[in-house]
Structure formats: structure tokens, C-alpha cells
Design a protein around this motif. Sequence first.
Motif, mmCIF file in Angstrom:
data_model
loop_
_atom_site.group_PDB
_atom_site.id
_atom_site.type_symbol
_atom_site.label_atom_id
_atom_site.label_comp_id
_atom_site.label_asym_id
_atom_site.label_seq_id
_atom_site.Cartn_x
_atom_site.Cartn_y
_atom_site.Cartn_z
ATOM 1 N N MET A 139 9.400 6.259 -22.865
ATOM 2 C CA MET A 139 9.351 7.502 -22.088
ATOM 3 C C MET A 139 9.306 7.254 -20.582
ATOM 4 O O MET A 139 9.526 8.178 -19.790
ATOM 5 N N ILE A 140 9.037 6.037 -20.168
ATOM 6 C CA ILE A 140 9.041 5.693 -18.741
ATOM 7 C C ILE A 140 10.420 5.151 -18.393
ATOM 8 O O ILE A 140 10.872 4.157 -18.963
ATOM 9 N N ALA A 141 11.094 5.796 -17.469
ATOM 10 C CA ALA A 141 12.497 5.497 -17.173
ATOM 11 C C ALA A 141 12.675 4.131 -16.525
ATOM 12 O O ALA A 141 11.758 3.593 -15.891
ATOM 13 N N ASP A 142 13.877 3.583 -16.658
ATOM 14 C CA ASP A 142 14.231 2.321 -16.012
ATOM 15 C C ASP A 142 14.057 2.444 -14.496
ATOM 16 O O ASP A 142 14.427 3.460 -13.895
ATOM 17 N N GLN A 143 13.504 1.412 -13.891
ATOM 18 C CA GLN A 143 13.379 1.301 -12.440
ATOM 19 C C GLN A 143 12.760 2.556 -11.804
ATOM 20 O O GLN A 143 13.175 3.009 -10.745
ATOM 21 N N SER A 144 11.737 3.084 -12.474
ATOM 22 C CA SER A 144 11.075 4.292 -11.976
ATOM 23 C C SER A 144 9.701 4.004 -11.372
ATOM 24 O O SER A 144 9.061 4.907 -10.834
ATOM 25 N N VAL A 145 9.258 2.755 -11.460
ATOM 26 C CA VAL A 145 7.927 2.365 -10.992
ATOM 27 C C VAL A 145 8.080 1.294 -9.917
ATOM 28 O O VAL A 145 8.869 0.358 -10.064
ATOM 29 N N ASP A 146 7.326 1.433 -8.830
ATOM 30 C CA ASP A 146 7.417 0.444 -7.749
ATOM 31 C C ASP A 146 6.691 -0.850 -8.103
ATOM 32 O O ASP A 146 7.214 -1.945 -7.860
ATOM 33 N N HIS A 147 5.476 -0.721 -8.656
ATOM 34 C CA HIS A 147 4.663 -1.894 -8.973
ATOM 35 C C HIS A 147 3.832 -1.593 -10.212
ATOM 36 O O HIS A 147 3.685 -0.436 -10.612
ATOM 37 N N ALA A 148 3.268 -2.641 -10.833
ATOM 38 C CA ALA A 148 2.478 -2.452 -12.046
ATOM 39 C C ALA A 148 1.333 -3.451 -12.094
ATOM 40 O O ALA A 148 1.406 -4.545 -11.527
ATOM 41 N N PRO B 294 0.795 -1.232 0.000
ATOM 42 C CA PRO B 294 0.000 0.000 0.000
ATOM 43 C C PRO B 294 0.825 1.278 0.000
ATOM 44 O O PRO B 294 0.402 2.292 0.555
ATOM 45 N N GLU B 295 1.993 1.248 -0.600
ATOM 46 C CA GLU B 295 2.772 2.471 -0.773
ATOM 47 C C GLU B 295 3.562 2.348 -2.069
ATOM 48 O O GLU B 295 3.730 1.258 -2.611
ATOM 49 N N GLY B 296 4.024 3.476 -2.579
ATOM 50 C CA GLY B 296 4.806 3.482 -3.804
ATOM 51 C C GLY B 296 3.956 3.759 -5.035
ATOM 52 O O GLY B 296 2.721 3.796 -4.990
ATOM 53 N N LEU B 297 4.649 3.947 -6.164
ATOM 54 C CA LEU B 297 4.001 4.274 -7.433
ATOM 55 C C LEU B 297 3.572 2.999 -8.151
ATOM 56 O O LEU B 297 4.379 2.093 -8.368
ATOM 57 N N VAL B 298 2.291 2.942 -8.537
ATOM 58 C CA VAL B 298 1.747 1.803 -9.282
ATOM 59 C C VAL B 298 1.378 2.261 -10.680
ATOM 60 O O VAL B 298 0.594 3.205 -10.849
ATOM 61 N N ALA B 299 1.931 1.607 -11.696
ATOM 62 C CA ALA B 299 1.573 1.893 -13.086
ATOM 63 C C ALA B 299 0.458 0.952 -13.515
ATOM 64 O O ALA B 299 0.591 -0.270 -13.393
#
Length: 263
Positions: free
Chosen positions: A118-127, A57-62
Motif C-alpha cells: 500500500m506504500i507507493a514506490d519512491q514515496s518516502v524520503d527516508h526510513a 531534517p526535511e522530508g517524509l520519514v517512515a
Amino acid sequence: MNSSPSSRPSWQLPTGVTRGSLDYIESAAIADGYDEDLAFGSDFQFDEETIANFIPPEGLVADLGCGTARALIPLVRRGNRGLAVDLSPEMLRIVAEKAKQEQLDIACVEANLCELDMIADQSVDHAICMFSTLGMIKGADNRRTFLDHTYRMLKPGGRFVVHVHNFWFNLFEPNGAYWLASHLVKSRMTKGMERGDKYYRYRGIPNFFLHVFSKGEFARALKQSGFKVVRQIPLRMDRQAELSNAWLFGGWRASGWIALCEK
């Protein structure tokens, strides 16, 4: 002025997108009625619970191929940040309206799932990639490109939840056995057709494309892009629960699978 999908030559279609799928993607009417149609047709509470239990329940989710962000919004409400990615400007319009109304932390990116540089490497926590969006990408190589992008953009330890439909479940559909038999022959003899490629009318859109997977094909695709498949959940016919007694011909009886993966 942009030409309509029906008038575009094939070489102008986006990578991995068929003409019928582009009609769907660019339809304002589909976007405006999307949530209402889903609410009428089925209950996706099981999907939401499965995602919520696996994604921290934390971090950026794509949300990749987000539609109206039906699966993403519950995560953002509880504390995640959201990145809504879709090729449809009409779907993203709905997402932006929802985010503004509830003051949710969701950024929108209009992009083809096969072209996510356009989405950088290792820039997203979860997807997440739900509602068989992976199957809307035509061509195994294009689906591999998407999964490679997803793996690349995730941070180490990042989690990925993805859903697909089952090829063999067609046995339980009206005229499904006939379709399977004829399709297995046609897919071997027709250039550019893979086993599991389907074209059908969907929400008023003719020739909508969807690739449906066998259990092994789905697992192999994920592993080829580097993912560790923690669990492949077989779904009941109505998708509202896990298939019971999956040991008994579950590879045929499951309507599809939700795969829980890690990087």
C-alpha cells in the motif's frame, strides 16, 4: 469476533509473525506501558543522535515497526514529516494520541512489515527500523521481503537506519555459551529453525520471537536488497555509545549494530 492469537491455527498467523509475537503486538497493556518500560530500562539518546545526524531534517520519514514512535517523534519535532507503520493497533493508538497532543505531522498505517504494497514506490524520503524490529520478523525470506519493500518505497538517495542484536553476544549472557552450543546443533537439525532464532519470555509474553544476526549476515541482508551500507556501528553492551576498540573481537563483543544505509 476475532480469535485470540493462542487459539488461531498457525496458517492464520500473519506472515513472518509468530504466535508469541502476535500476543505482544495485540496487547494493550504492552502498548500502554511501552514508553515507561523503555525509560526505566535504558537510555536511547545515542540511537536518537545517530538517527538525527544521518537523516536530513526535511522530508517524509517512515518508521517501520514504529511501536509508540519513540524514534520518529524527535525527527518530526525538528521538521520532518512522519509515517508511523506498525501491525499493532494498540501501538498506533498511542502514536495518534502523541501526535494530536503535540500537533505533529504523523500519519499512521496499520500494516504487516512483510506486506507493504500500500506504500507507493519512491514515496518516502527516508526510513528507520529501530529496536531490533527487523529481528522480530521470522524467516530470512520474509526479512528479505521487508527490506525489498523498504528499498522500493525510498526515493533515490534516500537514507535508511536499522538496528539489530548480535548473535555472538550471547557468549556474554548467563548460560550463553551453553545456549550457543546447543542452538548451533538444534538449528541444523530442526526444520524451520534458522541460526539466530530465539524464543524467550519478554515483558510477560512467553515464546516471544527474535532473530539475532552476525555482522556479516546483517550486512549481506541489506546489500541483497540493494542498499549501500555506509557504516555499521557496533554498539556497547548498554547501547548508550559506540563500542570502543571494535577491532578487538568486535564481531563478538558488540551487543548489536546500527546500520546507516543509502539507496
